[in-house]
Design a protein around this motif. Structure first.
Motif, PDB file in Angstrom:
ATOM      1  N   ASN A  30       0.535  -1.111   0.266  1.00 37.47           N
ATOM      2  CA  ASN A  30       0.228  -0.295   0.000  1.00 37.47           C
ATOM      3  C   ASN A  30       1.087   1.233  -0.149  1.00 37.47           C
ATOM      4  O   ASN A  30       0.037   2.050   0.011  1.00 37.47           O
ATOM      5  CB  ASN A  30      -1.025  -0.034   0.999  1.00 37.47           C
ATOM      6  N   THR A  31       2.412   0.942  -0.007  1.00 37.96           N
ATOM      7  CA  THR A  31       3.245   2.168  -0.457  1.00 37.96           C
ATOM      8  C   THR A  31       4.095   2.203  -1.089  1.00 37.96           C
ATOM      9  O   THR A  31       4.036   3.096  -2.029  1.00 37.96           O
ATOM     10  CB  THR A  31       3.265   2.479   1.394  1.00 37.96           C
ATOM     11  N   VAL A  32       5.105   1.823  -1.251  1.00 37.22           N
ATOM     12  CA  VAL A  32       5.931   1.584  -1.959  1.00 37.22           C
ATOM     13  C   VAL A  32       5.605   0.745  -3.041  1.00 37.22           C
ATOM     14  O   VAL A  32       5.821   1.218  -4.206  1.00 37.22           O
ATOM     15  CB  VAL A  32       7.092   0.563  -1.395  1.00 37.22           C
ATOM     16  N   SER A  33       5.426  -0.127  -3.571  1.00 42.94           N
ATOM     17  CA  SER A  33       4.154  -0.828  -4.484  1.00 42.94           C
ATOM     18  C   SER A  33       3.296  -0.938  -4.439  1.00 42.94           C
ATOM     19  O   SER A  33       2.510  -2.033  -4.623  1.00 42.94           O
ATOM     20  CB  SER A  33       5.000  -2.704  -4.825  1.00 42.94           C
ATOM     21  N   ARG A  34       2.307  -0.308  -5.074  1.00 43.34           N
ATOM     22  CA  ARG A  34       1.193  -0.013  -5.422  1.00 43.34           C
ATOM     23  C   ARG A  34       0.877  -1.175  -7.114  1.00 43.34           C
ATOM     24  O   ARG A  34       0.792   0.005  -7.374  1.00 43.34           O
ATOM     25  CB  ARG A  34       0.416   0.916  -5.106  1.00 43.34           C
ATOM     26  N   LYS A  35       0.256  -1.799  -6.798  1.00 42.02           N
ATOM     27  CA  LYS A  35       0.114  -2.912  -8.065  1.00 42.02           C
ATOM     28  C   LYS A  35      -1.663  -2.666  -8.047  1.00 42.02           C
ATOM     29  O   LYS A  35      -2.716  -2.873  -6.786  1.00 42.02           O
ATOM     30  CB  LYS A  35       0.331  -4.417  -8.574  1.00 42.02           C
ATOM     31  N   SER A  36      -2.535  -2.783  -8.823  1.00 39.69           N
ATOM     32  CA  SER A  36      -3.737  -2.242  -8.644  1.00 39.69           C
ATOM     33  C   SER A  36      -4.176  -4.563  -8.575  1.00 39.69           C
ATOM     34  O   SER A  36      -3.693  -5.071  -9.388  1.00 39.69           O
ATOM     35  CB  SER A  36      -4.225  -2.647 -10.369  1.00 39.69           C
ATOM     36  N   PRO A  37      -5.028  -4.468  -7.951  1.00 41.60           N
ATOM     37  CA  PRO A  37      -5.845  -5.157  -8.073  1.00 41.60           C
ATOM     38  C   PRO A  37      -6.808  -6.264  -8.873  1.00 41.60           C
ATOM     39  O   PRO A  37      -7.444  -7.340  -9.157  1.00 41.60           O
ATOM     40  CB  PRO A  37      -6.631  -5.531  -6.393  1.00 41.60           C
ATOM     41  N   PHE A  38      -7.427  -4.873  -9.793  1.00 41.82           N
ATOM     42  CA  PHE A  38      -8.148  -5.411 -10.848  1.00 41.82           C
ATOM     43  C   PHE A  38      -7.264  -5.756 -12.047  1.00 41.82           C
ATOM     44  O   PHE A  38      -8.060  -5.316 -12.998  1.00 41.82           O
ATOM     45  CB  PHE A  38      -8.995  -4.307 -10.977  1.00 41.82           C
ATOM     46  N   LYS A  39      -6.487  -6.286 -11.634  1.00 42.28           N
ATOM     47  CA  LYS A  39      -5.347  -6.147 -13.640  1.00 42.28           C
ATOM     48  C   LYS A  39      -5.766  -7.014 -14.528  1.00 42.28           C
ATOM     49  O   LYS A  39      -6.282  -8.215 -13.652  1.00 42.28           O
ATOM     50  CB  LYS A  39      -4.126  -6.823 -12.987  1.00 42.28           C
ATOM     51  N   LYS A  43     -11.178  -7.999 -19.738  1.00 39.13           N
ATOM     52  CA  LYS A  43     -10.827  -8.968 -20.287  1.00 39.13           C
ATOM     53  C   LYS A  43     -10.955 -10.131 -19.716  1.00 39.13           C
ATOM     54  O   LYS A  43     -11.987 -11.400 -20.376  1.00 39.13           O
ATOM     55  CB  LYS A  43      -8.803  -8.905 -20.554  1.00 39.13           C
ATOM     56  N   THR A  44     -10.490 -10.252 -18.508  1.00 33.07           N
ATOM     57  CA  THR A  44     -11.267 -11.911 -17.603  1.00 33.07           C
ATOM     58  C   THR A  44     -13.191 -12.345 -17.950  1.00 33.07           C
ATOM     59  O   THR A  44     -13.036 -13.377 -17.937  1.00 33.07           O
ATOM     60  CB  THR A  44     -11.187 -11.856 -16.594  1.00 33.07           C
ATOM     61  N   ASN A  45     -13.663 -10.816 -17.076  1.00 32.25           N
ATOM     62  CA  ASN A  45     -14.991 -10.802 -17.366  1.00 32.25           C
ATOM     63  C   ASN A  45     -15.680 -11.049 -18.365  1.00 32.25           C
ATOM     64  O   ASN A  45     -16.529 -12.007 -18.392  1.00 32.25           O
ATOM     65  CB  ASN A  45     -15.636  -9.022 -17.129  1.00 32.25           C
ATOM     66  N   SER A  46     -15.131 -10.195 -19.889  1.00 33.74           N
ATOM     67  CA  SER A  46     -15.164 -10.479 -21.389  1.00 33.74           C
ATOM     68  C   SER A  46     -15.652 -12.330 -21.419  1.00 33.74           C
ATOM     69  O   SER A  46     -16.403 -12.591 -21.848  1.00 33.74           O
ATOM     70  CB  SER A  46     -14.785  -9.892 -22.110  1.00 33.74           C
ATOM     71  N   PHE A 218      -9.572 -28.293  -9.145  1.00 38.62           N
ATOM     72  CA  PHE A 218      -9.219 -27.537  -8.709  1.00 38.62           C
ATOM     73  C   PHE A 218     -10.518 -26.375  -8.903  1.00 38.62           C
ATOM     74  O   PHE A 218     -11.022 -26.063 -10.250  1.00 38.62           O
ATOM     75  CB  PHE A 218      -7.743 -26.656  -9.234  1.00 38.62           C
ATOM     76  N   ILE A 219     -10.963 -25.301  -7.662  1.00 45.40           N
ATOM     77  CA  ILE A 219     -12.268 -24.744  -7.888  1.00 45.40           C
ATOM     78  C   ILE A 219     -11.392 -22.887  -7.247  1.00 45.40           C
ATOM     79  O   ILE A 219     -10.748 -22.967  -6.323  1.00 45.40           O
ATOM     80  CB  ILE A 219     -13.361 -24.828  -6.925  1.00 45.40           C
ATOM     81  N   SER A 220     -11.581 -21.869  -7.825  1.00 47.78           N
ATOM     82  CA  SER A 220     -11.227 -21.192  -7.225  1.00 47.78           C
ATOM     83  C   SER A 220     -11.927 -19.645  -7.691  1.00 47.78           C
ATOM     84  O   SER A 220     -13.226 -19.926  -8.910  1.00 47.78           O
ATOM     85  CB  SER A 220     -10.330 -20.364  -8.026  1.00 47.78           C
ATOM     86  N   ASP A 221     -12.692 -18.462  -6.379  1.00 45.49           N
ATOM     87  CA  ASP A 221     -13.920 -18.236  -6.892  1.00 45.49           C
ATOM     88  C   ASP A 221     -13.702 -16.909  -7.418  1.00 45.49           C
ATOM     89  O   ASP A 221     -12.500 -16.486  -6.997  1.00 45.49           O
ATOM     90  CB  ASP A 221     -15.134 -18.158  -5.259  1.00 45.49           C
ATOM     91  N   ASP A 222     -14.966 -16.587  -7.371  1.00 47.28           N
ATOM     92  CA  ASP A 222     -14.614 -14.227  -8.321  1.00 47.28           C
ATOM     93  C   ASP A 222     -13.486 -14.314  -8.838  1.00 47.28           C
ATOM     94  O   ASP A 222     -12.691 -13.242  -8.547  1.00 47.28           O
ATOM     95  CB  ASP A 222     -14.317 -13.867  -6.820  1.00 47.28           C
ATOM     96  N   ILE A 223     -13.087 -15.784 -10.214  1.00 51.63           N
ATOM     97  CA  ILE A 223     -12.262 -15.148 -10.818  1.00 51.63           C
ATOM     98  C   ILE A 223     -12.148 -13.362 -11.664  1.00 51.63           C
ATOM     99  O   ILE A 223     -11.657 -13.471 -12.620  1.00 51.63           O
ATOM    100  CB  ILE A 223     -11.848 -16.591 -11.596  1.00 51.63           C
ATOM    101  N   GLY A 224     -13.448 -13.081 -11.438  1.00 53.29           N
ATOM    102  CA  GLY A 224     -13.904 -12.429 -12.162  1.00 53.29           C
ATOM    103  C   GLY A 224     -12.939 -10.798 -11.663  1.00 53.29           C
ATOM    104  O   GLY A 224     -13.467  -9.588 -12.042  1.00 53.29           O
TER     105      GLY A 224
END
Length: 255
Positions: A30-39, A43-46, A218-224
């Motif tokens: 949250n300070t030095v390396s702020r990267k978008s969690p929504f990368k 694309k993936t939702n489409s 293998f199951i992953s929730d909220d992949i969008g």
């Protein structure tokens, strides 16, 4: 997040030395390396929308099982669990695709299952209902709910008689997973529902995938939320199903 909540969470971290590694990662993120969690979210939702099927159809195609009997078979247990959720004084994540999770365990005749993210314990309940038949074990990773004083409510809907099949590790995934791997080297089912960030997902996906048995689910929730799941499947050349459940997307495949 309100300043008071941030301060409360920070103080709670300071009281728990076992959680210092995760606190350090959060400060850096949250300070030095702020990267978008929504990368890659768009694309993936489409992509997910173009191939998504219902939970019932996914279970039928993957496992050749009909989901219709689950709610009837466990009606009393599920009713009690819903009542427990309503009485819980804190708010966490609600039920997900319980049939998908339960029948993944039935399909693999699972003995050892791993999940990340517990909250009320709905996914844990679905897994344990299957594992109890074979005296199996569920290994779960979930952080304490520091901002809500909610430690004692994690897994709240899980009945006491099922907890003997359950081992709960109360750390961030990067600490919990290595501890779990020391206890058991391979798994029959994996359910992911924890760190939603791109890099958090990719780290956990790779760590777990190599420890899944052939034929494991293998199951992953909220992949969008971002493109981590889609990118992971592309990297390893995985043919995956996508389930449209309550307006969100779930990824699932058989190794």
């Amino acid at each position: 997040m309100e300043i008071s909540t941030v301060l409360k969470t920070f103080v709670a971290y300071l009281k728990r030395p076992a959680l210092y590694p995760e606190l350090g990662r959060k400060i850096i993120k949250n300070t030095v390396s702020r990267k978008s969690p929504f990368k890659g979210k768009a694309k993936t939702n489409s992509w997910a929308a173009s191939i998504a099927v219902s939970q019932k159809e996914a279970v039928s195609r993957l496992f050749s099982i009909d989901t219709d009997h689950f709610r009837e078979t466990y009606a009393d247990i599920l009713e009690t669990a819903h009542a427990k959720e309503k009485e819980c004084p804190i708010t966490m994540g609600g039920p997900g695709a319980l049939e998908l999770i339960y029948y993944a365990c039935e399909f693999t005749k699972a003995q050892n299952v791993i999940e990340t993210g517990v909250a009320y314990g709905w996914s844990s309940l679905a897994i344990l209902l299957s594992l109890q038949k074979r005296n199996g074990t569920l290994y779960s990773s979930d952080m304490p709910y520091l901002a809500q004083d909610g430690d004692q409510y994690v897994g709240y809907v899980v009945p006491e008689d099922l907890k003997k099949y359950w081992k709960l590790f109360r750390f961030a995934d990067r600490e919990s997973l290595p501890k779990i791997f020391k206890e058991i080297p391979s798994f029959d089912v994996f359910h992911y529902d924890s760190d939603k960030s791109y890099h958090g997902r990719m780290w956990a996906y790779h760590e777990i995938y190599k420890r899944l048995k052939p034929g494991a689910v293998f199951i992953s929730d909220d992949i969008g939320d971002n493109s981590a799941y889609q990118d992971f499947c592309d990297q390893i050349n995985i043919k995956t199903y996508v389930v449209d459940y309550s307006g969100k997307y779930i990824g699932v495949f058989i190794k």
